[in-house]
Scaffold this motif. Structure first.
Motif, short mmCIF file in Angstrom:
data_model
loop_
_atom_site.label_atom_id
_atom_site.label_comp_id
_atom_site.label_asym_id
_atom_site.label_seq_id
_atom_site.Cartn_x
_atom_site.Cartn_y
_atom_site.Cartn_z
N ARG A 142 0.84 -1.22 0.00
CA ARG A 142 0.00 0.00 0.00
C ARG A 142 0.86 1.26 0.00
O ARG A 142 0.60 2.21 -0.73
N ASN A 143 1.93 1.28 0.83
CA ASN A 143 2.82 2.44 0.86
C ASN A 143 3.59 2.60 -0.45
O ASN A 143 3.89 3.71 -0.87
N ALA A 144 3.90 1.48 -1.08
CA ALA A 144 4.68 1.51 -2.32
C ALA A 144 3.90 2.11 -3.48
O ALA A 144 4.50 2.50 -4.48
N LEU A 145 2.60 2.19 -3.37
CA LEU A 145 1.82 2.80 -4.45
C LEU A 145 2.13 4.29 -4.57
O LEU A 145 2.03 4.85 -5.65
N ASP A 146 2.51 4.93 -3.45
CA ASP A 146 2.85 6.35 -3.46
C ASP A 146 4.32 6.59 -3.78
O ASP A 146 4.68 7.52 -4.48
N ARG A 147 5.18 5.75 -3.19
CA ARG A 147 6.62 5.92 -3.38
C ARG A 147 7.29 4.60 -2.98
O ARG A 147 6.69 3.80 -2.26
N PRO A 148 8.52 4.38 -3.42
CA PRO A 148 9.20 3.14 -3.01
C PRO A 148 9.21 3.00 -1.49
O PRO A 148 9.38 3.98 -0.77
N SER A 149 8.97 1.79 -1.02
CA SER A 149 8.81 1.54 0.40
C SER A 149 9.65 0.33 0.82
O SER A 149 9.89 -0.56 0.01
N ALA A 150 10.05 0.32 2.07
CA ALA A 150 10.82 -0.82 2.61
C ALA A 150 10.37 -1.11 4.04
O ALA A 150 10.03 -0.18 4.78
N GLN A 151 10.34 -2.38 4.39
CA GLN A 151 9.96 -2.81 5.74
C GLN A 151 10.70 -4.09 6.11
O GLN A 151 11.09 -4.86 5.25
N LEU A 152 10.82 -4.31 7.41
CA LEU A 152 11.38 -5.55 7.94
C LEU A 152 10.28 -6.61 7.91
O LEU A 152 9.18 -6.37 8.39
N TRP A 153 10.58 -7.77 7.33
CA TRP A 153 9.61 -8.85 7.22
C TRP A 153 10.23 -10.16 7.70
O TRP A 153 11.44 -10.35 7.63
N ALA A 154 9.37 -11.07 8.14
CA ALA A 154 9.80 -12.41 8.55
C ALA A 154 9.01 -13.44 7.74
O ALA A 154 7.79 -13.34 7.63
N PHE A 155 9.73 -14.39 7.15
CA PHE A 155 9.14 -15.51 6.43
C PHE A 155 9.77 -16.78 6.97
O PHE A 155 10.93 -17.05 6.73
N GLY A 156 8.97 -17.56 7.69
CA GLY A 156 9.49 -18.79 8.26
C GLY A 156 10.68 -18.51 9.16
O GLY A 156 10.56 -17.79 10.15
N ASP A 157 11.83 -19.03 8.81
CA ASP A 157 13.03 -18.84 9.63
C ASP A 157 13.93 -17.73 9.09
O ASP A 157 15.07 -17.59 9.51
N LYS A 158 13.41 -16.93 8.14
CA LYS A 158 14.19 -15.85 7.56
C LYS A 158 13.62 -14.49 7.96
O LYS A 158 12.41 -14.33 8.04
N VAL A 159 14.50 -13.55 8.19
CA VAL A 159 14.10 -12.17 8.45
C VAL A 159 14.90 -11.29 7.51
O VAL A 159 16.09 -11.49 7.34
N GLY A 160 14.23 -10.34 6.89
CA GLY A 160 14.94 -9.47 5.97
C GLY A 160 14.16 -8.21 5.69
O GLY A 160 13.01 -8.06 6.10
N VAL A 161 14.79 -7.33 4.98
CA VAL A 161 14.15 -6.08 4.58
C VAL A 161 13.60 -6.29 3.17
O VAL A 161 14.32 -6.70 2.28
N LEU A 162 12.30 -6.05 3.02
CA LEU A 162 11.67 -6.13 1.71
C LEU A 162 11.37 -4.72 1.24
O LEU A 162 11.05 -3.84 2.04
N SER A 163 11.46 -4.53 -0.05
CA SER A 163 11.16 -3.23 -0.64
C SER A 163 10.25 -3.43 -1.83
O SER A 163 10.33 -4.46 -2.51
N ALA A 164 9.38 -2.47 -2.06
CA ALA A 164 8.46 -2.54 -3.19
C ALA A 164 8.32 -1.17 -3.81
O ALA A 164 8.42 -0.14 -3.12
#
Length: 172
Positions: A142-164
């Motif tokens: 939703r934030n990326a619709l206005d401008r590039p966005s990044a957040q900390l995310w967790a998937f299973g045993d991985k944690v990382g920064v995702l950007s859209a």
């Protein structure tokens, strides 16, 4: 009588010695307990300070990584190959995966994905668990619709920064 005096004197000194030793022992126990409490309080304060500093460093590093990743994603969204794929009337998954593999290799990202207009992952390289995942209601998308966005995310045993970021064609 002399022997009796010594026994009585010796017994008095023994009692006095035992009393003094007991007093010294009790004092040592109290001082040890007090010192231990003070040491624990000091260590607790040091632990709290260390955790605060570690949290600040992690926040800083995540913010820096988010900025770098947001810039990278914005540049990738301008890639002519990405734009050509968006303009294609039908979605070719094999071509998309090839392109994502190239983008992943050149950008150094660990995960690269293409989402449809609704926010569903259409193709992904580097995190198969994200395939067909609906991210349309996530604050990242939703934030990326206005401008590039990044957040900390967790998937299973991985944690990382995702950007859209959206791929815009003629301001759409």
């Amino acid at each position: 009588s002399m022997i009796e005096t010594r026994v009585v004197g010796s017994s008095g000194w023994s009692r006095l010695g035992i009393g003094a030793a007991t007093l010294v022992f009790a004092l040592a126990v109290v001082l040890s307990w007090t010192s231990n409490r003070r040491l624990e309080a000091l260590l607790d304060r040091l632990d709290a300070r260390t955790l605060d500093e570690s949290s600040n460093v992690l926040d800083y590093l995540m913010a820096q990584q988010g900025k770098q990743l947001t810039s990278t994603v914005a540049v990738l969204s301008e890639d002519a190959r990405v734009r050509a794929m968006i303009l294609t009337p039908t979605f070719d998954r094999a071509t998309a995966l090839d392109l994502l593999s190239d983008l992943k290799a050149t950008s150094g990202a660990s995960v690269v994905a293409i989402l449809d207009n609704g926010g569903t992952v259409r193709a992904v390289v580097g995190a198969q668990e994200m395939d067909q995942l609906d991210l349309g209601t996530s604050s990242l998308v939703r934030n990326a619709l206005d401008r590039p966005s990044a957040q900390l995310w967790a998937f299973g045993d991985k944690v990382g920064v995702l950007s859209a970021t959206p791929v815009r064609l003629d301001n759409q």
